[in-house]
Design an enzyme around this catalytic site. Structure first.
Site, PDB file in Angstrom:
ATOM      1  N   GLU A 142      12.847  19.243 -11.696  1.00  0.00           N
ATOM      2  CA  GLU A 142      11.916  19.116 -10.560  1.00  0.00           C
ATOM      3  C   GLU A 142      12.477  18.236  -9.444  1.00  0.00           C
ATOM      4  O   GLU A 142      11.706  17.650  -8.675  1.00  0.00           O
ATOM      5  CB  GLU A 142      10.577  18.548 -11.024  1.00  0.00           C
ATOM      6  CG  GLU A 142       9.770  19.449 -11.933  1.00  0.00           C
ATOM      7  CD  GLU A 142       9.280  20.742 -11.294  1.00  0.00           C
ATOM      8  OE1 GLU A 142       9.635  21.024 -10.128  1.00  0.00           O
ATOM      9  OE2 GLU A 142       8.559  21.469 -11.983  1.00  0.00           O
ATOM     10  N   HIS A 188       5.877  12.286 -11.665  1.00  0.00           N
ATOM     11  CA  HIS A 188       5.249  13.557 -12.021  1.00  0.00           C
ATOM     12  C   HIS A 188       4.950  13.551 -13.515  1.00  0.00           C
ATOM     13  O   HIS A 188       5.811  13.185 -14.313  1.00  0.00           O
ATOM     14  CB  HIS A 188       6.215  14.696 -11.650  1.00  0.00           C
ATOM     15  CG  HIS A 188       5.855  16.007 -12.272  1.00  0.00           C
ATOM     16  ND1 HIS A 188       4.616  16.581 -12.098  1.00  0.00           N
ATOM     17  CD2 HIS A 188       6.555  16.851 -13.067  1.00  0.00           C
ATOM     18  CE1 HIS A 188       4.588  17.727 -12.770  1.00  0.00           C
ATOM     19  NE2 HIS A 188       5.741  17.908 -13.365  1.00  0.00           N
ATOM     20  N   HIS A 239       2.448  15.366 -16.974  1.00  0.00           N
ATOM     21  CA  HIS A 239       1.597  16.439 -17.506  1.00  0.00           C
ATOM     22  C   HIS A 239       0.478  15.795 -18.320  1.00  0.00           C
ATOM     23  O   HIS A 239       0.180  16.241 -19.423  1.00  0.00           O
ATOM     24  CB  HIS A 239       2.400  17.367 -18.417  1.00  0.00           C
ATOM     25  CG  HIS A 239       3.489  18.117 -17.723  1.00  0.00           C
ATOM     26  ND1 HIS A 239       4.459  18.815 -18.394  1.00  0.00           N
ATOM     27  CD2 HIS A 239       3.768  18.295 -16.402  1.00  0.00           C
ATOM     28  CE1 HIS A 239       5.299  19.386 -17.534  1.00  0.00           C
ATOM     29  NE2 HIS A 239       4.899  19.077 -16.310  1.00  0.00           N
ATOM     30  N   TYR A 270     -15.221   4.421  -7.996  1.00  0.00           N
ATOM     31  CA  TYR A 270     -14.650   3.955  -6.726  1.00  0.00           C
ATOM     32  C   TYR A 270     -13.122   3.929  -6.707  1.00  0.00           C
ATOM     33  O   TYR A 270     -12.499   4.037  -5.647  1.00  0.00           O
ATOM     34  CB  TYR A 270     -15.201   2.560  -6.374  1.00  0.00           C
ATOM     35  CG  TYR A 270     -14.549   1.432  -7.128  1.00  0.00           C
ATOM     36  CD1 TYR A 270     -15.023   1.031  -8.361  1.00  0.00           C
ATOM     37  CD2 TYR A 270     -13.422   0.796  -6.612  1.00  0.00           C
ATOM     38  CE1 TYR A 270     -14.406   0.017  -9.074  1.00  0.00           C
ATOM     39  CE2 TYR A 270     -12.801  -0.221  -7.312  1.00  0.00           C
ATOM     40  CZ  TYR A 270     -13.290  -0.607  -8.543  1.00  0.00           C
ATOM     41  OH  TYR A 270     -12.666  -1.599  -9.234  1.00  0.00           O
ATOM     42  N   HIS A 324      -0.297  23.050 -13.858  1.00  0.00           N
ATOM     43  CA  HIS A 324       0.945  22.347 -14.146  1.00  0.00           C
ATOM     44  C   HIS A 324       0.734  20.870 -14.507  1.00  0.00           C
ATOM     45  O   HIS A 324       0.992  20.476 -15.639  1.00  0.00           O
ATOM     46  CB  HIS A 324       1.886  22.502 -12.934  1.00  0.00           C
ATOM     47  CG  HIS A 324       3.242  21.936 -13.127  1.00  0.00           C
ATOM     48  ND1 HIS A 324       4.366  22.414 -12.471  1.00  0.00           N
ATOM     49  CD2 HIS A 324       3.683  20.916 -13.897  1.00  0.00           C
ATOM     50  CE1 HIS A 324       5.424  21.718 -12.852  1.00  0.00           C
ATOM     51  NE2 HIS A 324       5.037  20.796 -13.720  1.00  0.00           N
ATOM     52  N   TYR A 365      -5.974  -3.946   0.331  1.00  0.00           N
ATOM     53  CA  TYR A 365      -6.043  -4.607  -0.969  1.00  0.00           C
ATOM     54  C   TYR A 365      -4.687  -5.193  -1.352  1.00  0.00           C
ATOM     55  O   TYR A 365      -3.647  -4.697  -0.961  1.00  0.00           O
ATOM     56  CB  TYR A 365      -6.476  -3.570  -2.014  1.00  0.00           C
ATOM     57  CG  TYR A 365      -6.551  -4.059  -3.428  1.00  0.00           C
ATOM     58  CD1 TYR A 365      -7.619  -4.826  -3.858  1.00  0.00           C
ATOM     59  CD2 TYR A 365      -5.565  -3.713  -4.352  1.00  0.00           C
ATOM     60  CE1 TYR A 365      -7.700  -5.255  -5.170  1.00  0.00           C
ATOM     61  CE2 TYR A 365      -5.634  -4.144  -5.658  1.00  0.00           C
ATOM     62  CZ  TYR A 365      -6.700  -4.919  -6.058  1.00  0.00           C
ATOM     63  OH  TYR A 365      -6.769  -5.325  -7.361  1.00  0.00           O
TER      64      TYR A 365
HETATM   65 ZN   LIG Z   1       6.152  19.426 -14.724  1.00  0.00          ZN
END
Ligand SMILES: [Zn+2]
Length: 212
Positions: free
Chosen positions: A76, A95, A97, A116, A157, A210
């Site tokens: 990726e 990234h 899953h 929130y 995904h 913040y």
């Molecule tokens: Zn993936």
């Protein structure tokens, strides 16, 4: 070997993906951009996180060429490099899953503002269209879709989180899983009371200032 500290950081956060239950096996990937050198460091393809060594981290330029390392980069890498090429405010991409968030991604169902903390990500956690994993089309879809948000669901995904450093991108990925779990559980026993637009705007502004 260059970038020892940065390599160690990606190795450490890779292990956290497993221990914080944000992914299983070799799923997910982490990268960090170094603007001065114009390179990104990214987790390698197909090596379990607890077996990954600092030398396995792949150094790439933003055109997708491996600059340093013998491993194959994460499949990726396009999903990461597009943000470093096109935006000046993103220095890390995470990234995952993670299971609850990916459940929403499979439904193409946004995670609604029922807590929130969602204000640190956006007005809601939206879900982009499905594209084949490991393609530029997926990277383009995610990039066009995310706009001002810090994280989104990738249809059928998983999760994509961006930030100013690895810690903040990781924290977004973790918050998205927390929110998905809350949304799922709340809907199991009732209908969550959602924060309205005005309440969310207040929170989003607070999050913008913040911290230190
Ligand atoms: Zn993936």
């Amino acid at each position: 070997m260059n970038y020892q500290t940065e390599r160690a950081e990606i190795v450490a956060y890779g292990k956290k993906l497993i221990t914080e239950r944000l992914t299983t096996g070799t799923g997910g990937n982490i990268s960090r951009y170094l603007p001065a050198e114009q390179v990104m460091l990214i987790s390698p393809s197909g090596i379990p996180y607890f077996e990954t060594q600092p030398e396995d981290i792949v150094v790439m330029d933003l055109a997708g060429n491996v600059v340093e390392g013998t491993r194959k980069p994460s499949s990726e890498y396009e999903l990461h490099s597009i943000f470093y090429r096109e935006r000046q405010d993103v220095f890390s991409v995470v990234h995952t899953h993670s299971e609850y968030a990916t459940t929403f991604a499979c439904l193409h169902q946004a995670i609604e503002p029922l807590h929130y903390i969602i204000g640190s990500i956006g007005e809601k956690v939206r879900c982009c269209a499905y594209k084949t994993y490991g393609t530029f089309e997926l990277a383009q879809e995610a990039f066009d879709f995310i706009q001002q948000d810090h994280g989104i669901l990738l249809g059928n995904h998983g999760v994509l989180a961006i930030g100013k450093d690895v810690e903040s991108a990781f924290s977004v990925a973790k918050d998205i899983e927390f929110l998905a779990k809350l949304d799922y559980r709340a809907r199991c026993i009732g209908q969550p009371v959602l924060l309205n637009e005005e309440q969310m705007q207040v929170v989003i502004e607070k999050f913008a200032t913040y911290g230190q």
